[in-house]
Design a protein around this motif. Structure first.
Motif, mmCIF file in Angstrom:
data_model
loop_
_atom_site.group_PDB
_atom_site.id
_atom_site.type_symbol
_atom_site.label_atom_id
_atom_site.label_comp_id
_atom_site.label_asym_id
_atom_site.label_seq_id
_atom_site.Cartn_x
_atom_site.Cartn_y
_atom_site.Cartn_z
ATOM 1 N N ASP A 209 4.728 -26.914 28.434
ATOM 2 C CA ASP A 209 4.430 -25.548 28.009
ATOM 3 C C ASP A 209 4.116 -24.715 29.245
ATOM 4 O OD1 ASP A 209 4.419 -25.912 25.044
ATOM 5 O OD2 ASP A 209 2.813 -27.312 25.527
ATOM 6 N N GLU A 219 -2.350 -13.840 24.828
ATOM 7 C CA GLU A 219 -1.260 -14.735 24.444
ATOM 8 C C GLU A 219 -1.412 -16.093 25.132
ATOM 9 O OE1 GLU A 219 2.297 -16.204 22.774
ATOM 10 O OE2 GLU A 219 0.858 -14.635 22.199
ATOM 11 N N ARG A 222 -4.074 -17.978 23.334
ATOM 12 C CA ARG A 222 -3.588 -18.497 22.046
ATOM 13 C C ARG A 222 -2.787 -19.782 22.238
ATOM 14 N NH1 ARG A 222 0.656 -18.907 19.081
ATOM 15 N NH2 ARG A 222 2.018 -17.963 20.641
ATOM 16 N N ILE A 223 -1.906 -19.807 23.244
ATOM 17 C CA ILE A 223 -1.076 -20.991 23.502
ATOM 18 C C ILE A 223 -1.936 -22.175 23.928
ATOM 19 C CG2 ILE A 223 0.706 -21.940 25.014
ATOM 20 C CD1 ILE A 223 1.942 -19.130 25.085
ATOM 21 N N GLN A 225 -5.097 -22.668 23.343
ATOM 22 C CA GLN A 225 -5.927 -23.097 22.219
ATOM 23 C C GLN A 225 -5.098 -23.898 21.222
ATOM 24 O OE1 GLN A 225 -7.321 -19.904 19.699
ATOM 25 N NE2 GLN A 225 -9.133 -21.048 19.090
ATOM 26 N N LYS A 226 -3.894 -23.441 20.947
ATOM 27 C CA LYS A 226 -3.038 -24.096 19.959
ATOM 28 C C LYS A 226 -2.671 -25.517 20.379
ATOM 29 C CE LYS A 226 1.358 -23.560 17.495
ATOM 30 N NZ LYS A 226 2.537 -22.692 17.273
ATOM 31 N N TYR A 227 -2.357 -25.704 21.668
ATOM 32 C CA TYR A 227 -1.894 -27.007 22.147
ATOM 33 C C TYR A 227 -2.969 -27.802 22.893
ATOM 34 C CZ TYR A 227 2.634 -25.045 20.925
ATOM 35 O OH TYR A 227 3.683 -24.480 20.239
ATOM 36 N N ASP A 228 -4.233 -27.320 22.826
ATOM 37 C CA ASP A 228 -5.358 -28.032 23.450
ATOM 38 C C ASP A 228 -5.099 -28.341 24.923
ATOM 39 O OD1 ASP A 228 -6.903 -28.075 21.126
ATOM 40 O OD2 ASP A 228 -5.920 -29.881 20.399
ATOM 41 N N ASN A 344 -5.972 -15.530 15.692
ATOM 42 C CA ASN A 344 -5.686 -16.966 15.779
ATOM 43 C C ASN A 344 -4.223 -17.297 15.535
ATOM 44 O OD1 ASN A 344 -8.408 -17.386 16.202
ATOM 45 N ND2 ASN A 344 -8.851 -17.745 14.039
ATOM 46 N N ASP A 345 -3.414 -16.276 15.263
ATOM 47 C CA ASP A 345 -1.996 -16.456 14.940
ATOM 48 C C ASP A 345 -1.811 -17.384 13.735
ATOM 49 O OD1 ASP A 345 0.696 -15.865 15.364
ATOM 50 O OD2 ASP A 345 1.028 -17.721 16.472
ATOM 51 N N SER A 346 -2.735 -17.298 12.780
ATOM 52 C CA SER A 346 -2.662 -18.142 11.587
ATOM 53 C C SER A 346 -2.250 -17.344 10.356
ATOM 54 C CB SER A 346 -4.028 -18.806 11.335
ATOM 55 O OG SER A 346 -5.036 -17.831 11.140
#
Length: 450
Positions: A209, A219, A222-223, A225-228, A344-346
């Motif tokens: 990534d 942004e 967010r990335i 956080q999403k992929y830890d 959170n893009d949820s």
């Protein structure tokens, strides 16, 4: 046990400074973490803070300066010469160094950079200063470990050792081609368990990534956080590896964004703190207060349009504040959930399904609250059935409309690239107050016939 800074401890340091007891200060602060030293400096007078910064070694004070509150750091840097600031900068990673230099007056920036002894370090800092501070380029550090896909494992290990000397913490090993384009990442386990003659291109992991230098900080957060992710590589417009962003920088972004959204939701139009000047606080708060005043004036005008109801059904006015308050509360609840989902893009799925869900939820909540309110009005306050029915239907209608406004206003703002947090504060509260009162009296007029 966490280190505790007491008033007595601060007074001891101030006394040592007053006596120019440098040995005592070194002894007292020898084992103290730089973050705690920064907290200590925040408690000192600025002259004492500068004395302490100049006394301690730059490898400690450089980190201390990055931990200081912006206002305190500005005052401390004013008390240091350009050469002294450059000595602090020399000890920092490029991202922190660029952040500090960016805060300096324009005429001092070049002077400080000219005093940096490590020319390569200075060059990288200048490169970072070209990027907007709220983009990936402005957040990234140049320090990283990268290897060429055409090397073998033995060459790779030698190069990594040399590069790692300049990197505070190695999160990942990135693989590039001969043009420095990011190709993937290298697993330390694979590196240790593979023959030294094996080519890196045969063992590296191609999936990695990354973010572009122009991507917004939110942004990037967010990335990660999403992929830890603990770190993420940054590439330029043609895919070349130019830096990396680590989790500590993203935590700062998340914190700043949360503070901004909280203040906006509270009706504060710019970033301020409790110890800012009265003028700065006024500029931040007054615009929303003017909006609230304007909204209140509209509400009064709406009420004035139904003055016939005052003589015929004065009991209606007992419920006016309640209807307005419920409209505001429901709108803020709905908008807060949507804003959180957008952040959170949820927030996914059809808008029509969300519309149906909000209507059903509002009907259920409104029905329960309306029954309670109607019962209380009729049995405890003695209002007749028509008045009770008017209030009940109005409450249900107001709750539905308020929830829809609270749901769709943030979505519309987001689609127009306006911060949706704007919708969770006085904007929603004021608009729903007006709509709530208008709906209430329109329904009352239809049922009671005034």
């Amino acid at each position: 046990m966490p280190f505790e800074i007491t008033q007595q401890y601060i007074e001891d340091i101030q006394q040592l400074i007053a006596n120019n007891n440098n040995d005592g200060l070194h002894t007292l602060l020898e084992e103290v973490h730089y973050a705690d030293v920064a907290e200590i400096i925040e408690e000192l007078y600025i002259e004492e803070a500068i004395y302490l910064i100049k006394l301690l070694d730059s490898d400690i004070t450089s980190d201390v300066i990055t931990e200081l509150d912006e206002d305190t750091r500005e005052k401390v840097l004013k008390g240091l010469s350009s050469k002294e600031i450059a000595e602090e900068i020399d000890e920092l990673d490029t991202d922190d160094a660029a952040d500090i230099i960016a805060e300096l007056p324009e005429d001092q920036k070049e002077e400080v950079i000219s005093h940096i002894e490590d020319l390569e370090h200075a060059k990288e800092i200048v490169e970072l200063l070209k990027y907007d501070e709220n983009t990936a380029g402005g957040l990234m550090a140049k320090e990283l470990v990268k290897v060429n896909e055409n090397w073998n494992v033995l060459t790779c290990v030698k190069e990594m050792r040399a590069q790692a000397e300049e990197v505070t913490r190695v999160h990942s090993i990135y693989v590039v081609d001969e043009h420095d384009k990011l190709k993937g990442r290298l697993s330390l386990k694979d590196l240790l368990t593979t023959s030294t003659k094996t080519a890196i291109k045969d063992v590296f992991i191609k999936k990695v990534d990354s973010v572009n230098v122009n991507d917004k900080g939110e942004e990037v957060a967010r990335i990660m956080q999403k992929y830890d992710l603990e770190a993420i590589p940054v590439v330029d417009e043609i895919g070349r590896l130019v830096g990396r962003i680590t989790i500590d920088d993203i935590v700062d972004v998340i914190k700043e964004e949360a503070e901004k959204d909280y203040q906006m939701a509270a009706g504060i139009s710019q970033d301020v703190e409790a110890d800012d000047t009265i003028w700065e606080l006024t500029k931040a708060r007054l615009p929303w207060l003017v909006l609230a005043l304007f909204g209140g004036f509209i509400s009064v005008s709406v009420l004035g349009g139904f003055d016939d109801a005052m003589g015929n059904f004065p009991e209606l006015f007992f419920f006016t504040p309640l209807i307005a308050a419920m409209a505001g509360n429901v709108g803020v609840q709905s908008s807060a959930i949507i804003v959180q989902g957008l952040a959170n893009d949820s927030l996914r799925g059809s808008l029509w399904k969300r519309l149906l869900k909000e209507v059903l939820l509002s009907l259920f909540n409104g029905f329960v609250l309306a029954i309670l309110l109607m019962s209380a009005g009729m049995y405890f306050l003695g209002f007749d059935f028509k008045v009770g029915l008017t209030v009940a239907i109005s409450l249900i209608s107001v709750i539905i409309i308020a929830s829809l406004i609270g749901t769709f206003v943030p979505i519309i703002l987001d689609k127009r690239n306006i911060d949706p947090a704007l919708a969770t504060g006085p904007f929603i509260t004021t608009s729903n107050d007006i709509f709530g009162i208008l709906i209430y009296f329109l329904i009352a007029k239809m049922i009671l016939g005034f």
